[in-house]
Design an enzyme around this catalytic site. Structure first.
Site, PDB file in Angstrom:
ATOM      1  N   ASP A 396       0.796  -1.229   0.000  1.00 25.54           N
ATOM      2  CA  ASP A 396       0.000   0.000   0.000  1.00 25.54           C
ATOM      3  C   ASP A 396       0.829   1.280   0.000  1.00 25.54           C
ATOM      4  OD1 ASP A 396      -2.382  -1.311  -0.294  1.00 25.54           O
ATOM      5  OD2 ASP A 396      -2.874  -1.323   1.833  1.00 25.54           O
ATOM      6  N   TYR A 484      -9.959  -1.168   1.701  1.00 24.67           N
ATOM      7  CA  TYR A 484      -9.846  -1.383   3.147  1.00 24.67           C
ATOM      8  C   TYR A 484      -9.714  -0.109   3.944  1.00 24.67           C
ATOM      9  CZ  TYR A 484      -9.692  -6.402   3.447  1.00 24.67           C
ATOM     10  OH  TYR A 484     -10.044  -7.709   3.438  1.00 24.67           O
TER      11      TYR A 484
HETATM   12 CU   LIG Z   1      -8.787  -8.875   4.273  1.00 21.67          CU
END
Ligand SMILES: [Cu+2]
Ligand SMILES: *[C@@H]1O[C@H](CO)[C@@H](O)[C@H](O)[C@H]1NC(C)=O
Ligand SMILES: *[C@@H]1O[C@H](CO)[C@@H](O)[C@H](O)[C@H]1NC(C)=O
Ligand SMILES: *[C@@H]1O[C@H](CO)[C@@H](O)[C@H](O)[C@H]1NC(C)=O
Ligand SMILES: *[C@@H]1O[C@H](CO)[C@@H](O)[C@H](O)[C@H]1NC(C)=O
Ligand SMILES: *[C@@H]1O[C@H](CO)[C@@H](O)[C@H](O)[C@H]1NC(C)=O
Ligand SMILES: *[C@@H]1O[C@H](CO)[C@@H](O)[C@H](O)[C@H]1NC(C)=O
Ligand SMILES: *[C@@H]1O[C@H](CO)[C@@H](O)[C@H](O)[C@H]1NC(C)=O
Ligand SMILES: *[C@@H]1O[C@H](CO)[C@@H](O)[C@H](O)[C@H]1NC(C)=O
Ligand SMILES: *[C@@H]1O[C@H](CO)[C@@H](O)[C@H](O)[C@H]1NC(C)=O
Length: 775
Positions: A396, A484
């Site tokens: 990320d 997320y």
């Molecule tokens: Cu996950």
């Protein structure tokens, strides 16, 4: 009936409809001081003892760096990114370069020593070169002046090519996707009849009004930088797109900067590969591709609002318990220097677009415990019998993890009354403020720090009872990186321990439901399967217990057979004892089975009153895992930091990061190879760094819909003093009760040490969210 009222008393325009929905104006109004408890009073201030040398460079410095890079005299031949094409040179981003520890320590020791020089780092995409690539530069010292140089930034990368990344492996930015879009659009337009029939949508280009599908393509896009691929998955568009994936994939070869050379590699659907339109059409026309299961375009079920169809729980319409600092704030801040003091703790906070929030010079009662504590990477790897899941490895930091740290909702994401700061990063020659994206609060730990009932046969059952309030200071950010919402907590406990916790909520990156592929995760909706994956979050803990001469001591529990003369009847019998050793070489290692070993960072030359080495124990917490995959082609060599629970290295100015942000696209030929850190350096009484992983094996479930739940998707670790002190650090806490039974009066005497319980009124108001600003 709809009724509206303006809540003037709260100082913000809140419109309440009969249905209970509120809308808040976009005007930002300072929080009101409400109640008498000091909950909403700002934290008391303190002056940081030193300049925050780790801090983000200023907006002015960023503009000056930007202008210097674009100055023709600098010779970089740059084009304005807004105008640039693949074959131009342009700036991708500018961030703050870490300061060398070697330069910082003398300044921390004595403020008469100058603070270290500040540098920026900049990524330049050089598509205009004969051998197109991306190269990082360091620019400094700052502020920009006659001394300032622009040099290649190579020393923090050990892969052999310095700060250079070959074009094919460089970040797949909007310009690269745009360059592949005409090919994708022409292929998909040709088969729109097929895709309409099979997956209920078609694609004519990213901004064509008739396009009804969204595309998504994972990393890595390359193996070693010699070629580039784009593996496209289609999904239904909308806010919950991550949960409406489709069984249709297009694989493109997009090697090089000339889109006329880009080619279709194939289609995948129904778990079959078709290498041309003709092959696909033939199978389709033969009726081999019909799909019984359909994805849904209605995504109400995937939204995070109240769902009346689940019913209502008894008493749930009452306001839930709140954590409130009802005695007023018990920590001090220097907001300008981003410095915090709390119950003996002190630390500096820094922020970069790449890593987000990092912590520096963490001291307890004036002694340094950690020089640096920082997240290094948030990696994830997926599994599945289809190109997207099988191919996906995320790092990320590649996307600029820090830039996704967004607004926190007071009272929900952080308690009411939290201290909430902005985070500002630089984008081009502008600076962007993520409003209210970092919070600090003290809360009740939910259990006493310690207690004892001195049992007695009196009516009360004790002669004395001591119990000490458990509290901790938490700093929190939540980064919504695509699907997320990672929540990063750093918790400073009053007993001298630090807890690091990460949680994951937000959308799964899911797959279309394949009835025969339960081995990659369960069905979680009509047309959706929860794709199996691992999350690994790598952290750096540069311990400096008192000073930099530290060692890692391993105390292993071992079984021994021994006899003891007072038990002659037992002969040899089993005992456990400690077998102590010092780790003498840099290495990656794992928690031992049954947590049989205690790992402590100690300062061998600093002993406590009892002659024991002062140290901090690395205490495993929840879900201490490492990456399951070991030799996947997509994570083979650029993700080694995820492959063990722990690692110990010698601190080096040239090794500030476990990973490089651009590494993900170089799985076979990494730009940064964590394994090279383990080159045999001595780590006994040296400046050592402990790298550790938190994470989750995400065993997906129906309860991941609509979003993953923080309760279960959590991982943690604790650093706890281990004979660092001479006794437990609870003796100096006044928030305690020492209750004594007085046998003469037959009454209990409460000692409250002068901390009054007091009374106050609290009025909670709807949080006002800050507006992100471009500056
Ligand atoms: Cu996950
Ligand atoms: C500068 O970059 C452009 C592409 O943006 C390229 O066409 C030109 O040749 C470059 N000039 C030099 C001197 O390298
Ligand atoms: C940090 O130290 C390295 C190695 O000594 C040196 O090459 C580099 O220029 C230094 N960086 C800064 C920002 O001073
Ligand atoms: C669609 O693809 C087929 C097979 O490759 C090709 O013959 C045809 O010309 C294409 N049609 C269009 C409109 O591109
Ligand atoms: C979208 O489809 C309609 C109906 O087929 C057509 O008239 C229109 O030209 C299409 N728009 C574009 C941008 O292709
Ligand atoms: C991808 O395209 C490049 C040239 O554009 C070619 O050299 C390479 O062989 C292709 N790779 C595959 C796997 O087809
Ligand atoms: C940033 O760049 C844009 C476009 O080149 C320019 O219009 C603007 O004035 C610049 N801003 C600053 C603060 O220099
Ligand atoms: C202790 O003795 C038992 C019986 O001889 C033996 O099986 C066991 O392996 C011994 N354990 C250790 C730790 O030596
Ligand atoms: C620690 O103490 C040992 C033994 O007294 C001594 O040899 C060593 O030099 C000391 N190390 C440091 C870093 O002070
Ligand atoms: C934080 O950002 C908001 C914009 O949303 C701004 O109004 C406020 O002044 C900023 N606070 C500080 C301390 O800079």
């Amino acid at each position: 009936m709809l009724s509206y009222y303006l809540s003037a008393a709260l100082g913000l325009a809140t419109v309440v409809s009969a249905a209970g929905a509120r809308t808040s104006t976009r005007e930002r109004i300072e929080r009101q001081l409400e109640g008498t408890c000091g909950i909403f009073e700002p934290a008391p201030t303190v002056r940081a003892p030193r300049k925050n040398v780790w801090a983000q460079m200023s907006a002015e410095d960023n503009v000056a760096v930007w202008n210097l890079l674009h100055d023709p005299e600098t010779g970089l031949n740059l084009t304005d990114p807004a105008e640039a094409t693949l074959t131009d040179n342009y700036v991708f981003w500018i961030d703050t370069l870490p300061v060398n520890k070697t330069d910082v320590l003398p300044y921390l020791k004595s403020c008469s020593h100058p603070p270290p020089p500040k540098y920026a780092r900049a990524v330049i995409f050089a598509g205009g070169k004969d051998d197109p690539d991306s190269q990082e530069y360091m620019i400094g010292p700052l502020p920009v002046g006659p001394e300032t140089r622009v040099e290649k930034l190579d020393y923090i990368f050990n892969g052999g090519d310095g700060g250079r990344v070959p074009y094919n492996a460089r970040y797949f930015d909007g310009k690269r996707s745009a360059a592949t879009d005409p090919l994708l659009a022409s292929i998909m337009a040709n088969i729109s009849d097929i895709t309409e029939d099979l997956i209920g949508g078609s694609y004519f280009g990213s901004d064509n009004e008739n396009t009804t599908l969204w595309v998504s393509s994972p990393t890595p896009v390359s193996y070693d930088g010699t070629q580039a691929f784009r593996n496209i998955m289609f999904r239904y568009p909308g806010p919950a797109t991550y949960l409406t994936p489709l069984d249709f994939f297009v694989l493109l070869n997009c090697t090089g900067t000339d889109p006329s050379h880009y080619r279709l590699r194939g289609f995948v659907t129904a778990s079959r590969l078709f290498t041309s339109v003709a092959e696909l059409r033939e199978a389709y026309e033969a009726g081999e591709l019909s799909n019984e299961i359909k994805q849904t375009r209605n995504t109400d079920w995937a939204m995070l609002d109240y769902k009346p169809e689940l019913g209502q729980r008894d008493l749930e319409s009452k306001l839930a318990p709140q954590s409130l600092e009802i005695g007023g704030k018990r920590y001090r801040v220097d907001e300008k220097e981003r410095y915090v003091e709390y119950m003996g703790w002190s630390f500096y906070v820094a922020y970069t677009r790449t890593l987000g929030v990092t912590y520096h010079d963490i001291k307890y009662k004036g002694e340094r415990i950690l020089y640096e504590l920082s997240l290094q990477e948030a990696a994830a790897q997926y599994a599945g019998f289809q190109p997207k899941a099988a191919n996906t490895v995320y790092h990320d930091t590649y996307y600029g993890l820090g830039t996704y740290m967004g607004t926190l909702v007071e009272g929900f994401d952080c308690p009411f009354g939290s201290t909430i700061w902005n985070l500002t990063y630089h984008e081009g020659n502008r600076s962007i403020t993520n409003a209210d994206s970092f919070c600090i609060y003290e809360s009740d730990s939910g259990y006493p720090m310690s207690r004892h009932r001195y049992e007695d046969s009196t009516d009360y059952g004790f002669s004395h009872l001591g119990t000490i309030k458990g509290t901790a200071l938490t700093t929190r950010t939540i980064a919504t990186i695509g699907n997320y919402d990672y929540m990063f907590d750093y918790i400073f406990h009053v007993d001298g321990s630090i807890e690091i916790v990460v949680r994951a909520s937000g959308y799964l990156q899911s797959s279309f439901f394949y009835p025969d592929q339960g081995r990659f995760g369960p069905r979680i909706q009509q047309g959706t399967q929860g794709s199996l994956h691992d999350h690994i979050l790598t952290y750096k803990a540069d311990f400096d217990i008192i000073d930099t001469a530290n060692s890692l001591e391993v105390s292993e529990l071992v079984l021994v057979n021994q006899s003891q003369p007072w038990f002659p009847e037992l002969g040899l019998f089993e005992q456990m004892e400690l077998s102590k050793s010092t780790m003498d070489k840099e290495q990656q290692f794992n928690w031992m089975p049954n947590n049989r070993a205690m790992y402590c960072i100690v300062n061998p030359n600093a002993t406590n009153a009892w002659g024991e080495k002062r140290g901090y124990r690395i205490v495993p917490g929840k879900s201490n895992i490492h990456l399951t995959l070991n030799d996947s082609p997509f994570s083979r060599k650029q993700t080694p930091f995820t492959k063990t629970h722990l690692a110990l290295t010698r601190q080096r100015d040239t090794e500030p990061f476990a990973n490089s942000w651009a590494n993900v696209n170089l799985p076979w030929k990494p730009q940064q190879d964590f394994l090279k850190f383990f080159d045999g350096d001595d780590v006994v009484e040296e400046d050592v760094v402990l790298w550790f992983n938190l994470g989750m094996h995400h065993f997906t479930r129906a309860e991941d819909v609509p979003v993953t739940l923080y309760t279960e998707a959590v991982s943690s670790i604790v650093f706890a003093p281990q004979s660092f002190n001479d006794r437990a650090q609870d003796g100096d806490i006044l928030n305690r009760r020492w209750i004594t039974y007085n046998s003469e009066t037959d009454a209990l005497e409460y000692d409250d040490y002068g901390v009054e319980l007091g009374q106050c009124t609290v009025k909670l108001t709807e949080p006002v969210l800050g507006i992100n600003r471009n500056g």
